[in-house]
Design a protein around this motif. Structure first.
Motif, PDB file in Angstrom:
ATOM      1  N   GLN A 138      -4.712  -6.722  -0.441  1.00  0.00           N
ATOM      2  CA  GLN A 138      -4.930  -5.558   0.425  1.00  0.00           C
ATOM      3  C   GLN A 138      -3.875  -5.428   1.509  1.00  0.00           C
ATOM      4  OE1 GLN A 138      -8.897  -5.384   1.889  1.00  0.00           O
ATOM      5  NE2 GLN A 138      -9.657  -4.528  -0.013  1.00  0.00           N
ATOM      6  N   ARG A 150      -0.779  -5.675   1.046  1.00  0.00           N
ATOM      7  CA  ARG A 150       0.430  -5.003   0.543  1.00  0.00           C
ATOM      8  C   ARG A 150       0.469  -3.601   1.134  1.00  0.00           C
ATOM      9  NH1 ARG A 150       0.914  -5.384  -5.891  1.00  0.00           N
ATOM     10  NH2 ARG A 150       3.105  -5.008  -5.535  1.00  0.00           N
ATOM     11  N   GLN A 209       0.477   0.064   1.067  1.00  0.00           N
ATOM     12  CA  GLN A 209       0.005   0.974   0.027  1.00  0.00           C
ATOM     13  C   GLN A 209      -0.433   2.285   0.667  1.00  0.00           C
ATOM     14  OE1 GLN A 209      -3.964  -0.319  -1.406  1.00  0.00           O
ATOM     15  NE2 GLN A 209      -3.876  -1.906   0.161  1.00  0.00           N
ATOM     16  N   VAL A 261      -9.633   1.761  -3.503  1.00  0.00           N
ATOM     17  CA  VAL A 261      -8.265   2.096  -3.912  1.00  0.00           C
ATOM     18  C   VAL A 261      -8.216   3.583  -4.233  1.00  0.00           C
ATOM     19  CG1 VAL A 261      -6.412   1.617  -5.550  1.00  0.00           C
ATOM     20  CG2 VAL A 261      -8.014  -0.210  -4.920  1.00  0.00           C
ATOM     21  N   PRO A 262      -7.508   4.400  -3.439  1.00  0.00           N
ATOM     22  CA  PRO A 262      -6.839   4.017  -2.195  1.00  0.00           C
ATOM     23  C   PRO A 262      -7.860   3.816  -1.072  1.00  0.00           C
ATOM     24  CG  PRO A 262      -6.678   6.399  -2.503  1.00  0.00           C
ATOM     25  CD  PRO A 262      -7.347   5.851  -3.727  1.00  0.00           C
TER      26      PRO A 262
END
Ligand SMILES: *Cc1c(COP(=O)(O)O)cnc(C)c1O
Length: 454
Positions: free
Chosen positions: A64, A66, A68, A414-415
């Motif tokens: 998590q 990372r 994004q 996600v997202p």
């Protein structure tokens, strides 16, 4: 070997048990080794399944972290924790093109030899600021640091009002930046009252420059006084001192025309009022990538570019080219339609309400009460702290979940979706959610409200 330690499983066996995870294998291996080392240190080996479970949760935590995409339902348009301004699609195209190819970053195509860096961008930024010259460094903090280093080489004192010794976001305190830049603080006035006379009294043989810092993330009302920029500029000229203003945000458009906001001071206005150099961020109201713009007198800008320190603060090709496209959008008169922060701020309440209704309709039958609510969006990024932009929210009162559990479930999806809690509801402000993300919001709410089993 003690019997307990013999029970520590092999790294490979734990990796097998984890199954496929979308992270590089060495990352997983490190986490497994770390967990097993913990068992060894504690001289206690939990059951195999418990070890796998613990590794799985540490893998999840790291995954998590990372960088994004995140759906921003906070209503804060320039959110420093959420990466500030999303880029214009034209800037993204530029990133693809420049990133994938060689380019003339420091190459003079006319002469076929080494050329200047960011020559075009420096020209357009100067135009945007109605400045003689401009240049770019890594961020606004770096811009200020560079200017301080340069101007406090011989004389050290920087005269600044006590009302401007502010902290901007995490880890950016003006007094600390001054110190890091080698300056000696010469505070004048009081928190709420600083007069021209205070400045004038403080100026002596050791004074290097006068600094003004835009009080960006808060405002003071009541018994507040400070001299206007033109008066301070006149004083600086009389005393032959450079006068620098750290503007922070740097709106180059009239914010009051975009929505129900106050006017945010522009770099051009500050320079017109007699400031010698102005510094501002590329990724706040400007809507570009992280950068720090320095604009003003050509003599000073050029001197800053000659500083050895400048080399350590310079931007790379991706930043420079994305900023170049962003600046072009302004000069072409397309910024208000092309830059996400500026389009979001202009979205009408009817449009936001219609989207909220559609989202709620799509979510029928879930164990929650869903209503169209109202929100107060904010520019953020330390700009216009007084201007609340009326907005529309999707309000959620779950029947089977506590509000913090809903917030956590949405953040871990996600997202990830980030909202806020107010008046006993979880709220998602639609002003900062792109219309194209509405279906993702629906899916995220379905997943979170239906619970882990659903
Ligand atoms: C945001 C801000 C900064 C810091 O800008 P960065 O680009 O994050 O370095 C500095 N000064 C002011 C007044 C600000 O608002």
């Amino acid at each position: 070997m003690r019997p307990a330690l013999r029970a520590i499983p092999a790294v490979e066996r734990v990796l097998q048990a984890l199954g496929p995870i979308d992270l590089p294998r060495p990352v997983l291996t490190v986490l497994v080794r770390r967990e097993l080392a913990g068992c060894r240190r504690a001289a206690e080996v939990p059951p195999f399944e418990a070890i796998v479970q613990r590794v799985r949760s540490s893998v999840e935590g790291l995954r998590q972290a990372r960088i994004q995409p995140v759906i921003n339902g906070t209503g804060i348009l320039v959110h420093t924790n959420l990466g500030r301004a999303p880029l214009a699609s034209a800037a993204l195209e530029t990133l693809r093109e420049i990133g994938a190819n060689y380019n003339n970053l420091e190459y003079d195509l006319a002469g076929g030899e080494r050329g200047g860096r960011a020559t075009y961008l420096e020209t357009t930024l100067a135009l945007l600021c109605s400045a003689e010259a401009a240049t770019v460094v890594n961020n606004c903090a770096a811009a200020l640091l560079l200017a301080l280093r340069h101007f406090t080489r011989r004389k050290r004192e920087v005269v600044i009002s006590r009302g401007e010794l502010v902290q901007i976001g995490g880890g950016f305190r003006i007094p600390e930046i001054l110190e890091a830049g080698g300056a000696v603080l010469r505070e004048v006035g009081t928190t709420n009252q600083t007069t021209l006379h205070d400045y004038s009294q403080a100026i002596g043989p050791e004074t290097a420059l006068i600094l003004r810092v835009h009080r960006s993330n808060f405002f003071m009302a009541g018994f507040v006084e400070s001299p206007g920029t033109p008066e301070l500029a006149a004083l600086a000229r009389r005393k032959r001192l450079p006068f620098i203003e750290d503007l922070g945000s740097g709106a180059v458009v009239a914010t009051e025309k975009l929505g129900p906001m106050e006017h945010e001071t522009t770099p051009a206005e500050v320079l017109r009022h007699g400031v010698d150099l102005v510094t501002f961020s590329g990724d706040k109201l400007l809507g570009g990538p992280q950068a720090g713009v320095i604009a003003g007198r050509a003599r000073f800008v050029n001197a800053l570019k000659r500083e050895p320190f400048f080399r350590a603060l310079r931007c790379d090709k991706l930043i420079l080219s994305a900023l170049q496209t962003t600046a072009d959008l302004y000069l072409d008169g397309q910024a208000a339609q092309a830059l996400p922060v500026l389009t979001m701020v202009q979205a009408s309440l009817e449009e936001l309400r219609r989207r909220a209704e559609n989202i709620i309709t799509a979510l029928g039958g879930l164990p929650a009460q869903l209503t169209v609510g109202s929100g107060k969006a904010q520019m953020g990024g330390g700009t216009l702290p007084r201007s609340f932009i009326p907005s529309v929210t999707v309000d959620i009162q779950p029947q089977t979940l506590a509000l913090p559990a809903l917030a956590t479930a949405l953040r871990q999806g996600v997202p990830p979706v980030v909202g806020y809690t107010a008046a006993g509801r979880f709220k998602l402000d639609l002003r900062t959610i792109f219309p194209s993300q509405d279906p993702l919001v629906v899916r995220a709410l379905q997943a979170a409200l239906a619970g882990p089993a659903g």
